[in-house]
Design a protein around this motif. Structure first.
Motif, mmCIF file in Angstrom:
data_model
loop_
_atom_site.group_PDB
_atom_site.id
_atom_site.type_symbol
_atom_site.label_atom_id
_atom_site.label_comp_id
_atom_site.label_asym_id
_atom_site.label_seq_id
_atom_site.Cartn_x
_atom_site.Cartn_y
_atom_site.Cartn_z
ATOM 1 N N GLY A 84 -6.661 -13.758 -0.801
ATOM 2 C CA GLY A 84 -5.877 -14.881 -0.313
ATOM 3 C C GLY A 84 -4.543 -14.471 0.265
ATOM 4 N N ARG A 85 -3.762 -15.481 0.597
ATOM 5 C CA ARG A 85 -2.398 -15.240 1.054
ATOM 6 C C ARG A 85 -1.486 -16.215 0.323
ATOM 7 N N ILE A 86 -0.275 -15.787 0.112
ATOM 8 C CA ILE A 86 0.683 -16.578 -0.663
ATOM 9 C C ILE A 86 2.004 -16.601 0.082
ATOM 10 N N ASN A 87 2.684 -17.728 0.007
ATOM 11 C CA ASN A 87 3.987 -17.819 0.640
ATOM 12 C C ASN A 87 4.727 -19.018 0.073
ATOM 13 N N ALA A 88 5.909 -19.243 0.581
ATOM 14 C CA ALA A 88 6.715 -20.372 0.136
ATOM 15 C C ALA A 88 7.677 -20.727 1.250
ATOM 16 N N VAL A 715 -7.864 -1.373 6.871
ATOM 17 C CA VAL A 715 -7.646 -1.436 5.426
ATOM 18 C C VAL A 715 -6.424 -0.599 5.042
ATOM 19 N N LEU A 716 -6.294 0.570 5.652
ATOM 20 C CA LEU A 716 -5.126 1.405 5.378
ATOM 21 C C LEU A 716 -3.839 0.665 5.725
ATOM 22 N N SER A 717 -3.843 -0.026 6.846
ATOM 23 C CA SER A 717 -2.666 -0.798 7.244
ATOM 24 C C SER A 717 -2.319 -1.843 6.200
ATOM 25 N N GLN A 718 -3.333 -2.461 5.596
ATOM 26 C CA GLN A 718 -3.083 -3.467 4.576
ATOM 27 C C GLN A 718 -2.624 -2.844 3.259
ATOM 28 N N VAL A 719 -3.137 -1.662 2.930
ATOM 29 C CA VAL A 719 -2.662 -0.960 1.740
ATOM 30 C C VAL A 719 -1.157 -0.709 1.847
ATOM 31 N N ARG A 791 -7.561 -4.689 -3.503
ATOM 32 C CA ARG A 791 -6.630 -5.726 -3.049
ATOM 33 C C ARG A 791 -6.654 -5.848 -1.542
ATOM 34 N N ALA A 792 -6.585 -4.699 -0.861
ATOM 35 C CA ALA A 792 -6.560 -4.720 0.594
ATOM 36 C C ALA A 792 -7.843 -5.286 1.167
ATOM 37 N N ARG A 793 -8.971 -4.841 0.625
ATOM 38 C CA ARG A 793 -10.250 -5.346 1.135
ATOM 39 C C ARG A 793 -10.379 -6.841 0.894
ATOM 40 N N ARG A 794 -10.046 -7.287 -0.312
ATOM 41 C CA ARG A 794 -10.161 -8.713 -0.618
ATOM 42 C C ARG A 794 -9.238 -9.542 0.261
ATOM 43 N N TYR A 795 -8.047 -9.022 0.498
ATOM 44 C CA TYR A 795 -7.110 -9.761 1.347
ATOM 45 C C TYR A 795 -7.662 -9.911 2.762
ATOM 46 N N LEU A 796 -8.130 -8.827 3.359
ATOM 47 C CA LEU A 796 -8.642 -8.884 4.728
ATOM 48 C C LEU A 796 -9.866 -9.791 4.819
ATOM 49 N N ILE A 797 -10.752 -9.696 3.850
ATOM 50 C CA ILE A 797 -11.943 -10.556 3.862
ATOM 51 C C ILE A 797 -11.539 -12.006 3.643
ATOM 52 N N GLY A 798 -10.582 -12.243 2.761
ATOM 53 C CA GLY A 798 -10.114 -13.606 2.540
ATOM 54 C C GLY A 798 -9.447 -14.188 3.766
ATOM 55 N N ILE A 834 -15.543 -4.314 6.280
ATOM 56 C CA ILE A 834 -14.363 -4.062 5.444
ATOM 57 C C ILE A 834 -14.789 -3.678 4.032
ATOM 58 N N ALA A 835 -15.770 -4.375 3.491
ATOM 59 C CA ALA A 835 -16.219 -4.097 2.119
ATOM 60 C C ALA A 835 -16.784 -2.693 1.984
ATOM 61 N N ALA A 836 -17.293 -2.122 3.086
ATOM 62 C CA ALA A 836 -17.909 -0.796 3.024
ATOM 63 C C ALA A 836 -16.882 0.338 3.063
ATOM 64 N N VAL A 837 -15.631 0.039 3.320
ATOM 65 C CA VAL A 837 -14.607 1.083 3.413
ATOM 66 C C VAL A 837 -14.318 1.641 2.021
ATOM 67 N N SER A 838 -14.295 2.942 1.906
ATOM 68 C CA SER A 838 -14.042 3.610 0.621
ATOM 69 C C SER A 838 -12.663 4.268 0.618
ATOM 70 N N GLY A 839 -12.256 4.698 -0.570
ATOM 71 C CA GLY A 839 -10.999 5.430 -0.672
ATOM 72 C C GLY A 839 -11.016 6.711 0.124
ATOM 73 N N GLU A 840 -12.154 7.395 0.122
ATOM 74 C CA GLU A 840 -12.265 8.629 0.916
ATOM 75 C C GLU A 840 -12.122 8.338 2.405
ATOM 76 N N ASP A 841 -12.639 7.185 2.850
ATOM 77 C CA ASP A 841 -12.476 6.792 4.252
ATOM 78 C C ASP A 841 -10.994 6.646 4.597
ATOM 79 N N LEU A 842 -10.239 6.043 3.684
ATOM 80 C CA LEU A 842 -8.817 5.834 3.944
ATOM 81 C C LEU A 842 -8.065 7.155 4.013
#
Length: 862
Positions: A84-88, A715-719, A791-798, A834-842
């Protein structure tokens, strides 16, 4: 009467006040697997005491800084980790905390927001750090002409009422904030009877109600609003600021009514008639006919207490008095005679359909419920509001204009370039207002004259044009996007910006209609036809109600196929483009990006600003525009995608009827510029400006749209980026170096770039750069943790799920993907990529892209 239907939703909303006073509004809605959770607090900056200035907004920051169970960064991280995304945001009247999440994470969103609102620890060290961040935000605002103008206007109109004080506070008031003041403000205002919980979307209402009821142990408070009333204004007021900007920004406004007032809807209609859209009075007269302004529009701000109705504009400073005079004239005309029936009906249609678009997302629906409750006491206020809009009569609008928009109640705020030799003073401005009023009054002295991949279906024409249609029956609107390969890719050093200029000309008259007639026809259909141009493509957009698709498609096709390039319109487009380029000089984050691309690329057209440069724009000719039109607008370079309430085969047939005679042309791909080699050395460019803040980009050559590592780099950009990312946590939250810091991944038909941006104070420039380099080196040395990756994957998919709410977003992505050589349904497979991206990929993509010894550094600093 405008016969547009407003769907009643009262029976579908669960409304309840819990024993402790918390108001609960639940609206289940299954249009997308998304839920919106919003906590509204009935306190804003206008509720602060003299020694509390800035505290309402400061709480918006602090409630994300940790609770008894979640540390700094974990609140945003938990939401982003759930996709998700959060703000105020904070206004004069309210503070709202909101999160948008995939439906299966609705409970997470509630728990996190509730924890933040109930259990924030207000750590003293975090308060001190956030004081620095908010002061950076104030510095950033000092470089924004529109923010300065808004603050100056409100200070002019509201001499006694606290709406005249800045929401952010001042450097001095924020510097005095400490933990004790924060906690005292929190204890007084953040009590259940001051709050509302609004949840809209795909969620279980019984479960959400049960969660809300478990908050019942929080005691009530006793805070009450105590605001000074603003006395009736008896004479016009003028406030003038001089700053080192390129263009003048002005706002001419009048005190208005609160949102709950019976006349509030009539102010909105007056704003539509006066300044909303290309056929509006101010657009036609002040901008198009007289050429006095670069931008002009009318709007009203109707909050809890009496608000404002006004006109904002940008222009050259030497034209400011003439522009003010003409605005005052048009406002006086509204006071002197009823608007035409057809003019009112057009405004009614456009206003009502604009509200329908706002209800397309769960976020928009929740915001309507929450703001209506907080500002009027009735969460369903908009139903009555729209009924009043539909029933409005011309004589009523004249009454409101005559009563409220009197010349003695006018307020003019101006932010003028301090470098201009010709100075404008308050007396000149007041005289201009009076001349405008008198000029309008004179007109009434004598008679005057009156003037398929899944749901996606694909179609191909014999000429090579491709059409994609995705039906979406839940809302009666349609979005269409026409995409041509072009943009910067077809430009060189001498023609930079020509594609963008051409896109602007598509709306400036066709073989059948003048520019004014075209705009009038579009708005009479309550539609929007617009154009765009970017790094890799250009095109035309269409948005309308489903019952008006055919006539709007006619206009859509005209804009693409038959622009006339009248010399007068070319000069208007040139004037506006040059003004936009001048205004861009005042937006330093954008200027820093321009400096970065110019430094990073040596020959490729990506190095130029999309809109071009002053030198190139001044040289564009009609012959060049006609040549580019002939090169780009051919059938095999065009993809059209439609999404919305329509039948696919019928829609494709209607599009084909309008484009079947379009000829194919030479393949654009064969003449694209060669790929520029990746830099093998460090590059640096620093520009000095007299501003309050430094802006820095550090980046590297990125990937193209067909690169298999695209998903990993995203995904790296989101990390690194995001409110739960490394850059944000380390450089903003822990070290208070900036208000804004992010990682940017820009792709293209040719390789784009990957960069980190930060806005910081001049004295911490070197520390900020070093901090960025440290974080980039860290991501090169080791794969991110499993938690960071998830976190990054879930955020991008969300975020993908959230984006898919909009028909316009879907249509554009389908058309772009198809034209760029990707599958037209590529966006639908985004989550699995996005879900298929692994830590080694990053780790691999970080080592492939990030080479600090070859980094490009661009900065604008004091």
């Amino acid at each position: 009467r405008v016969a547009l239907r407003c769907v009643a939703v009262s029976s579908e909303i669960h409304s309840e006040t819990l024993p402790n006073g918390l108001r609960l509004l639940l609206r289940p809605l299954r249009v997308a697997p998304v839920a919106e959770i919003q906590f509204w607090v009935r306190v804003g900056s206008a509720d602060e005491r003299d020694d509390e200035r800035g505290l309402a907004h400061f709480h918006e920051h602090m409630l994300f800084k940790g609770t008894e169970t979640r540390g700094v960064g974990e609140i945003a991280g938990a939401i982003e980790g759930a996709g998700g995304r959060i703000n105020a945001f904070t206004s004069f009247d309210i503070t709202c905390y909101h999160a948008t999440l995939p439906s299966d994470a609705a409970a997470v969103g509630f728990d996190v927001l509730a924890d933040a609102l109930r259990n924030s620890v207000f750590d003293a060290e975090e308060v001190a750090r956030e004081v620095l961040v908010v002061r950076e935000e104030i510095r950033r605002s000092a470089d924004d002409p529109q923010h300065l103008l808004s603050d100056a206007l409100f200070a002019t109109v509201f001499d006694k009422h606290p709406y005249g004080l800045p929401i952010l506070g001042t450097h001095e008031s924020v510097a005095r904030i400490n933990r004790e003041r924060v906690r005292a403000f929190y204890r007084r205002w953040y009590t259940p009877e001051q709050m509302a919980l609004v949840v809209v979307g795909d969620f279980d209402p019984d479960e959400m109600r049960a969660r809300a009821q478990r908050l019942g142990d929080t005691p009530r408070g006793s805070a009450t609003r105590q605001r000074k009333a603003e006395p009736r204004q008896r004479a016009p007021r003028v406030r003038l600021l001089e700053r080192p900007f390129e263009r003048a920004s002005l706002d001419l406004s009048w005190p208005a009514v609160p949102l709950a007032h019976a006349d509030a809807p009539l102010f909105d209609l007056l704003a539509f008639i006066l300044g909303d859209g290309e056929s509006a009075r101010l657009q036609r007269r002040v901008k198009e006919e007289l050429g006095l302004v670069d931008r002009i529009d009318a709007s009203c701000y109707l909050p809890f207490d009496p608000g404002l109705f006004g006109v904002t504009l940008d222009c050259a400073s030497e034209r400011a008095t003439a522009a003010v005079e003409q605005v005052a004239r048009e406002v006086e005309l509204l006071r002197r005679e009823p608007v035409k029936k057809e003019e009112l009906e057009k405004a009614q249609r456009n206003f009502i359909i604009s509200r329908a678009w706002e209800r397309e997302s769960v976020s928009g629906m929740a915001h309507k419920l929450g703001s209506s409750l907080m500002l009027t006491g009735d969460p369903l206020y908009e139903e009555r509001y729209l009924e009043r809009v539909r029933e409005a009569q011309p004589e009523e609008l004249q009454r409101v204009a005559s009563e409220w928009l009197a010349p003695e109640r006018a307020n003019l705020a101006m932010v003028l370039p301090s470098t201009q030799s010709a100075k404008l003073n308050a007396e000149d401005a007041q005289s201009a207002i009076e001349r405008g009023r008198a000029g309008a009054a004179k007109l009434f002295e004598a008679p005057r004259k009156q003037a398929p991949c899944g749901e996606l279906q694909a179609f191909t024409l014999d000429n090579g044009l491709r059409i994609f249609v995705q039906p979406r029956r839940d809302i009666p609107v349609v979005a269409a996007r026409a995409v041509l390969l072009g943009g910067q890719l077809v430009e060189d050093e001498k023609s930079a910006g020509l594609s963008s200029f051409l896109a602007g000309m598509w709306l400036r008259g066709t073989e059948r209609r003048s520019a004014a007639d075209f705009a009038t026809q579009v708005e009479s259909l309550a539609a929007d036809v617009n154009s765009f141009s970017g790094r890799n493509s250009c095109g035309v957009t269409l948005d309308c109600s489903s019952d008006q698709v055919q006539p709007v498609l006619d206009l859509f096709a005209e804009a693409i196929r038959s622009p006339v390039f009248a010399e007068s319109e070319i000069e208007r487009e040139r004037r506006e483009t040059l003004a936009a380029l001048a205004r861009r000089e005042d937006h330093l984050s954008a200027r820093a990006l321009d400096l970065f691309t110019r430094t990073h690329y040596k020959a490729h057209p990506y190095r130029h600003p999309v809109a071009g440069t002053k030198e190139t724009v001044e040289r564009f000719t009609r012959a060049e525009l006609e040549a580019l039109q002939a090169r780009l607008v051919c059938a095999d370079n065009l993809v059209i995608a439609l999404v919305g309430d329509l039948d696919p085969e019928r829609a494709a047939t209607e599009v084909a009827r309008r484009f079947a005679e379009l000829e194919p042309g030479a393949r654009i791909e064969a003449a694209l510029p060669p790929v520029e080699p990746t830099p093998r050395e460090a590059r640096q460019q620093i520009e000095k400006r007299e501003r309050a803040q430094a802006h820095l980009l550090l980046g590297f050559r990125g990937l193209d749209l067909l690169d298999p590592d695209r998903a990993a780099l995203e995904v790296l950009s989101q990390v690194l980026g995001g409110q739960g990312g490394r850059l944000f946590l380390e450089l903003r939250d822990r070290r208070s170096l900036a208000y804004a810091v992010n990682a940017t991944n820009v792709e293209g038909v040719a390789p784009g770039f990957f960069a980190v941006y930060i806005g910081t104070s001049a004295e911490r420039f070197d520390e900020a750069q070093a901090g960025i380099r440290e974080e980039l080196e860290r991501v090169r040395q080791a794969a991110p943790t499993a938690a960071e990756l998830e976190r990054a994957r879930r955020y991008l998919i969300g975020q993908h799920a959230i984006r898919q709410q909009r028909s316009a977003t879907r249509a554009l992505q389908i058309a772009l993907d198809a034209r760029y050589g990707l599958a037209p349904d590529a966006e639908a497979r985004y989550p699995e990529r996005i879900a298929a991206v692994s830590g080694e990929d990053l780790l691999r993509v970080a080592q492939r892209v990030i080479h600090l010894e070859r980094a490009t550094l661009a900065a604008i600093r004091p």
